[in-house]
Design a protein around this motif. Structure first.
Motif, PDB file in Angstrom:
ATOM      1  N   ALA A  20      48.052  37.506  34.474  1.00  0.00           N
ATOM      2  CA  ALA A  20      46.620  37.035  35.354  1.00  0.00           C
ATOM      3  C   ALA A  20      45.808  37.985  35.013  1.00  0.00           C
ATOM      4  O   ALA A  20      44.735  38.209  35.883  1.00  0.00           O
ATOM      5  N   CYS A  21      45.485  38.338  33.954  1.00  0.00           N
ATOM      6  CA  CYS A  21      44.534  39.363  33.486  1.00  0.00           C
ATOM      7  C   CYS A  21      42.881  38.678  33.543  1.00  0.00           C
ATOM      8  O   CYS A  21      42.923  37.494  33.107  1.00  0.00           O
ATOM      9  N   GLY A  22      42.033  39.506  34.055  1.00  0.00           N
ATOM     10  CA  GLY A  22      40.853  38.963  34.125  1.00  0.00           C
ATOM     11  C   GLY A  22      40.330  38.187  35.310  1.00  0.00           C
ATOM     12  O   GLY A  22      39.360  38.080  35.682  1.00  0.00           O
ATOM     13  N   SER A  23      41.574  37.844  36.139  1.00  0.00           N
ATOM     14  CA  SER A  23      41.025  37.469  37.592  1.00  0.00           C
ATOM     15  C   SER A  23      40.500  38.297  38.543  1.00  0.00           C
ATOM     16  O   SER A  23      39.311  37.876  39.198  1.00  0.00           O
ATOM     17  N   GLY A  24      40.917  39.859  38.557  1.00  0.00           N
ATOM     18  CA  GLY A  24      40.344  40.722  39.089  1.00  0.00           C
ATOM     19  C   GLY A  24      39.941  40.771  40.562  1.00  0.00           C
ATOM     20  O   GLY A  24      39.333  41.410  41.177  1.00  0.00           O
ATOM     21  N   ASP A  25      40.432  39.608  41.404  1.00  0.00           N
ATOM     22  CA  ASP A  25      40.302  39.345  42.563  1.00  0.00           C
ATOM     23  C   ASP A  25      41.267  39.785  43.759  1.00  0.00           C
ATOM     24  O   ASP A  25      41.146  39.816  44.839  1.00  0.00           O
ATOM     25  N   CYS A  97      42.983  43.421  27.906  1.00  0.00           N
ATOM     26  CA  CYS A  97      42.768  42.946  29.069  1.00  0.00           C
ATOM     27  C   CYS A  97      41.299  43.554  29.802  1.00  0.00           C
ATOM     28  O   CYS A  97      41.385  44.942  29.944  1.00  0.00           O
ATOM     29  N   PRO A  98      40.336  42.590  30.454  1.00  0.00           N
ATOM     30  CA  PRO A  98      39.207  43.172  30.847  1.00  0.00           C
ATOM     31  C   PRO A  98      39.550  44.047  32.352  1.00  0.00           C
ATOM     32  O   PRO A  98      39.038  44.890  32.611  1.00  0.00           O
ATOM     33  N   VAL A 160      58.229  44.363  35.163  1.00  0.00           N
ATOM     34  CA  VAL A 160      56.651  43.850  35.031  1.00  0.00           C
ATOM     35  C   VAL A 160      56.399  42.591  34.366  1.00  0.00           C
ATOM     36  O   VAL A 160      57.200  42.677  32.850  1.00  0.00           O
ATOM     37  N   THR A 161      55.931  41.694  34.816  1.00  0.00           N
ATOM     38  CA  THR A 161      55.653  40.512  34.089  1.00  0.00           C
ATOM     39  C   THR A 161      54.059  40.196  33.739  1.00  0.00           C
ATOM     40  O   THR A 161      53.635  39.056  33.470  1.00  0.00           O
ATOM     41  N   GLN A 162      53.143  41.149  34.114  1.00  0.00           N
ATOM     42  CA  GLN A 162      51.893  41.076  34.134  1.00  0.00           C
ATOM     43  C   GLN A 162      51.131  42.260  33.802  1.00  0.00           C
ATOM     44  O   GLN A 162      51.557  43.380  34.346  1.00  0.00           O
TER      45      GLN A 162
END
Length: 196
Positions: A20-25, A97-98, A160-162
């Motif tokens: 879920a990279c980049g969602s950052g929420d 990944c941001p 770890v999956t993400q």
């Protein structure tokens, strides 16, 4: 032989699908925190399993979670047994990944602030080693070790999956936190809690 080729490709596809990279929420889709220990974080040890570490840590019990070896992004051998006896932060990241880039500065700060009291180790995956080295150089996160986990062995060990995922172990090797910390916020407080 066909299965040997398909299995790694299927694993990589599954890891990428679950990221879920980049969602950052910090929402559940970005990786909800898990506080229950994974199989790899079990403090179970064999009776004779102690490690000197070469730094005065004679007799320190090595938990199962830290009974692995790897190679750093700069090609050096890494023995996780050297982490035994201190709380340890494992930061799982990917070079593209941001969200991971946003965590680098805070993770490096925590590594510096808790040097000698806790271990901080980056575990890079989901790309090639050249990209991993570039990430470390670009983010200025070279003050602590980063493992090159191109095959995903350490990621699998800790389930770890993400990417942009933290696993924090106490001094006995028990997992006390797993999850995403957007921007690394809250990491210092979690490390302070396990270092006393």
């Amino acid at each position: 032989m066909h299965a040997r080729i398909l299995l790694p490709a299927a694993l990589a596809a599954a890891l990428l699908t679950l990221t879920a990279c980049g969602s950052g929420d910090g929402s559940a889709s970005a990786g909800a925190a898990r506080t229950s220990p994974s199989k790899a974080s079990s403090p179970a040890q064999s009776p004779a399993d102690s490690y000197d570490g070469g730094s005065g840590s004679q007799g320190v019990k090595v938990p199962e979670a830290l009974d692995f070896s790897a190679t750093t992004v700069d090609g050096k051998p890494f023995d996780a047994k050297t982490l035994a006896g201190k709380p340890t932060v494992l930061w799982f990241w990917a070079p593209w990944c941001p969200t991971c880039k946003g965590q680098a500065a805070e993770t490096a700060k925590v590594a510096a602030d808790y040097q000698g009291k806790a271990n901080v180790v980056g575990v890079a995956g989901l790309d090639k080693n050249a990209a991993m080295r570039g990430f470390v150089a670009d983010t200025g996160a070279g003050s602590f070790p980063h493992l090159s986990d191109e095959k995903g062995e350490v990621w699998k060990r800790f389930e770890v999956t993400q990417q942009s995922h933290y696993v924090i172990l106490d001094q006995t090797g028990k997992t006390v936190y797993e999850g995403v910390l957007p921007g690394g916020k809250g990491l210092a407080a979690k490390v302070a809690a396990v270092t006393g």
